[in-house]
Design a protein around this motif. Sequence first.
Motif, short mmCIF file in Angstrom:
data_model
loop_
_atom_site.label_atom_id
_atom_site.label_comp_id
_atom_site.label_asym_id
_atom_site.label_seq_id
_atom_site.Cartn_x
_atom_site.Cartn_y
_atom_site.Cartn_z
N VAL A 1 0.10 17.55 -7.32
CA VAL A 1 -0.66 18.23 -6.26
C VAL A 1 -1.57 19.31 -6.83
O VAL A 1 -2.75 19.40 -6.47
N THR A 2 -1.06 20.13 -7.76
CA THR A 2 -1.85 21.28 -8.19
C THR A 2 -2.57 21.07 -9.53
O THR A 2 -3.44 21.85 -9.89
N ASN A 3 -2.19 20.00 -10.25
CA ASN A 3 -2.85 19.75 -11.55
C ASN A 3 -2.82 18.26 -11.84
O ASN A 3 -2.08 17.78 -12.69
N ALA A 4 -3.66 17.52 -11.09
CA ALA A 4 -3.60 16.05 -11.13
C ALA A 4 -3.84 15.50 -12.54
O ALA A 4 -4.54 16.11 -13.33
N PHE A 5 -3.25 14.36 -12.82
CA PHE A 5 -3.34 13.75 -14.15
C PHE A 5 -3.86 12.32 -14.06
O PHE A 5 -3.50 11.46 -14.86
N CYS A 6 -4.72 12.08 -13.07
CA CYS A 6 -5.21 10.71 -12.87
C CYS A 6 -6.08 10.24 -14.03
O CYS A 6 -6.16 9.05 -14.30
N GLY A 7 -6.70 11.22 -14.73
CA GLY A 7 -7.67 10.85 -15.77
C GLY A 7 -7.09 9.96 -16.85
O GLY A 7 -7.78 9.12 -17.41
N LEU B 1 0.16 5.00 -7.02
CA LEU B 1 1.30 5.32 -6.15
C LEU B 1 0.85 5.55 -4.72
O LEU B 1 1.60 5.35 -3.77
N PHE B 2 -0.41 5.94 -4.57
CA PHE B 2 -0.94 6.26 -3.24
C PHE B 2 -1.93 5.21 -2.75
O PHE B 2 -2.66 5.43 -1.79
N ALA B 3 -1.96 4.03 -3.42
CA ALA B 3 -2.89 2.98 -3.00
C ALA B 3 -2.48 2.48 -1.62
O ALA B 3 -1.29 2.42 -1.29
N SER B 4 -3.45 2.13 -0.82
CA SER B 4 -3.13 1.71 0.55
C SER B 4 -2.59 0.29 0.61
O SER B 4 -1.86 -0.07 1.52
N GLU B 5 -2.97 -0.54 -0.35
CA GLU B 5 -2.46 -1.91 -0.33
C GLU B 5 -2.29 -2.45 -1.74
O GLU B 5 -2.88 -1.94 -2.69
N GLY B 6 -1.47 -3.49 -1.83
CA GLY B 6 -1.21 -4.13 -3.12
C GLY B 6 -1.80 -5.52 -3.14
O GLY B 6 -2.31 -6.01 -2.13
N HIS B 7 -1.73 -6.16 -4.30
CA HIS B 7 -2.31 -7.48 -4.50
C HIS B 7 -1.16 -8.46 -4.75
O HIS B 7 -0.35 -8.26 -5.65
N ASP B 8 -1.11 -9.51 -3.95
CA ASP B 8 0.04 -10.40 -3.93
C ASP B 8 0.11 -11.33 -5.13
O ASP B 8 -0.51 -12.38 -5.16
N LEU B 9 0.91 -10.95 -6.12
CA LEU B 9 1.10 -11.81 -7.29
C LEU B 9 2.21 -12.84 -7.04
O LEU B 9 2.24 -13.89 -7.68
N ARG C 1 -7.78 7.51 -8.08
CA ARG C 1 -7.52 8.87 -8.58
C ARG C 1 -7.17 9.76 -7.40
O ARG C 1 -7.72 10.85 -7.22
N TYR C 2 -6.21 9.26 -6.61
CA TYR C 2 -5.87 9.91 -5.35
C TYR C 2 -5.54 11.39 -5.53
O TYR C 2 -6.01 12.25 -4.77
N SER C 3 -4.72 11.72 -6.53
CA SER C 3 -4.30 13.12 -6.66
C SER C 3 -5.48 14.03 -6.94
O SER C 3 -5.43 15.22 -6.62
N GLU C 4 -6.53 13.49 -7.51
CA GLU C 4 -7.73 14.31 -7.76
C GLU C 4 -8.52 14.53 -6.49
O GLU C 4 -9.18 15.56 -6.33
N VAL C 5 -8.44 13.59 -5.57
CA VAL C 5 -9.26 13.72 -4.36
C VAL C 5 -8.44 14.22 -3.16
O VAL C 5 -9.01 14.56 -2.13
N ARG C 6 -7.13 14.31 -3.33
CA ARG C 6 -6.26 14.68 -2.21
C ARG C 6 -6.78 15.95 -1.52
O ARG C 6 -6.88 16.03 -0.30
N ALA C 7 -7.11 16.94 -2.34
CA ALA C 7 -7.51 18.25 -1.78
C ALA C 7 -8.80 18.17 -0.98
O ALA C 7 -9.07 19.02 -0.12
N THR C 8 -9.60 17.13 -1.23
CA THR C 8 -10.88 17.03 -0.51
C THR C 8 -10.70 16.32 0.83
O THR C 8 -11.61 16.27 1.64
N LEU C 9 -9.51 15.75 1.05
CA LEU C 9 -9.27 15.00 2.29
C LEU C 9 -8.75 15.95 3.36
O LEU C 9 -7.90 16.80 3.10
N THR C 10 -9.25 15.81 4.57
CA THR C 10 -8.72 16.61 5.66
C THR C 10 -7.32 16.10 5.99
O THR C 10 -7.00 14.92 5.71
#
Length: 369
Positions: free
Chosen positions: A285-291, A308-316, A343-352
């Motif tokens: 949350v406070t120091n994202a490591f998506c890079g 981990l925060f992807a909205s959907e997966g791909h059916d293998l 890179r969800y953790s990097e953008v989390r803070a920008t989301l309302t």
Amino acid sequence: MTTLLPVRAVPAPANGAPRARRLPSTGAITDAFSRPMRDLRISVTDRCNFRCVYCMPKTVFGRDYAFLEHDELLSFDEITRLAGVAVAHGVHKLRLTGGEPLLRRGIEGLIERLAALRTPDGEPVEIAMTTNGSALAVKAEALRAAGLARVTVSLDSLDDAVFQSMNDVRFPVDRVLAGLRAAHDAGLGPIKVNMVVKRGLNDHEVLPMARHFKDSPFTLRFIEYMDVGTSNGWRLDEVVPSAEIVELIGAEMPLEPIGATAPGETAARWRYVDGGGEIGVISSVTNAFCGSCNRARISTEGKLFTCLFASEGHDLRALLRGGVDDDGLAAAMASIWGARDDRYSEVRATLTPELRAARPKPEMSYLGG
Ligand code: SF4
């Protein structure tokens, strides 16, 4: 020595089916940010014997919750095939997760198969597991004998009342501690202990946990409370920033920072100046490591998630059960990972809060950590 050449996948056609482009039998797969797929987390069950309030609250995962049927789960053969393809394309570490992976019957048999996998250079693959430790005291020796290298055990407090209010099934602390000792005695190390810290619930336990695990063979890691899934009612003001935890511990037991041991490591590491071991902090949350995130996840029923925060997966699983060969599976993985730009953790803070709440996210218990 086989030279691993970066392989850029051809983007998937509009209908979503991966282009059947033949890939070299080996070669690292990289994503849109050139992040390799190095760490594959495999959820082997969506069931758990705990009901941790920040992961699997009883209000959602009650008696009537419809868990996956057994034939919906990937079989050990299917898991081994997918893992084999991933290892041929750069994965070095396999982590078994859940739910609670030790609930999956015959898990030792799966570990034996995975432990037989080799990288294109003939190196063994590291097999790790994340567990709540409830069955470790009984299973540690057999897991080690099957080829498991190390475990990470979740423990959120040493105070029984706090721990039991968090696991919500009245599971006692001392049985997890016994599991830790058994894992250590069996040689399942280095062993990490993960503590999720939630303000107002167990943040007062940070110092007692640090004191307990200092000068021990276990590395304690503090995880910032995350908005995983959609059922834990996450609020930002309940997050205890890692900087606050390091400051709190350091005031009593001085710490100094140490570097990462491998690319893509999630924890920032600190060691006790007096040689009493180290701690880690995982600051999504406070120091994202998506890079440098090189983690792929396969859900219990065979969907590949790129975050981990992807909205959907791909059916293998559909490909596996549809008779697609390993080259076809590799092409699918390369196509999916190649298009990855998470890179969800990097953008989390920008989301309302509304946008965050509206975003469907898989539950941690389904996808594994
Ligand atoms: S938020 Fe997604 S991309 Fe970022 S570190 Fe976590 S899993 Fe990786």
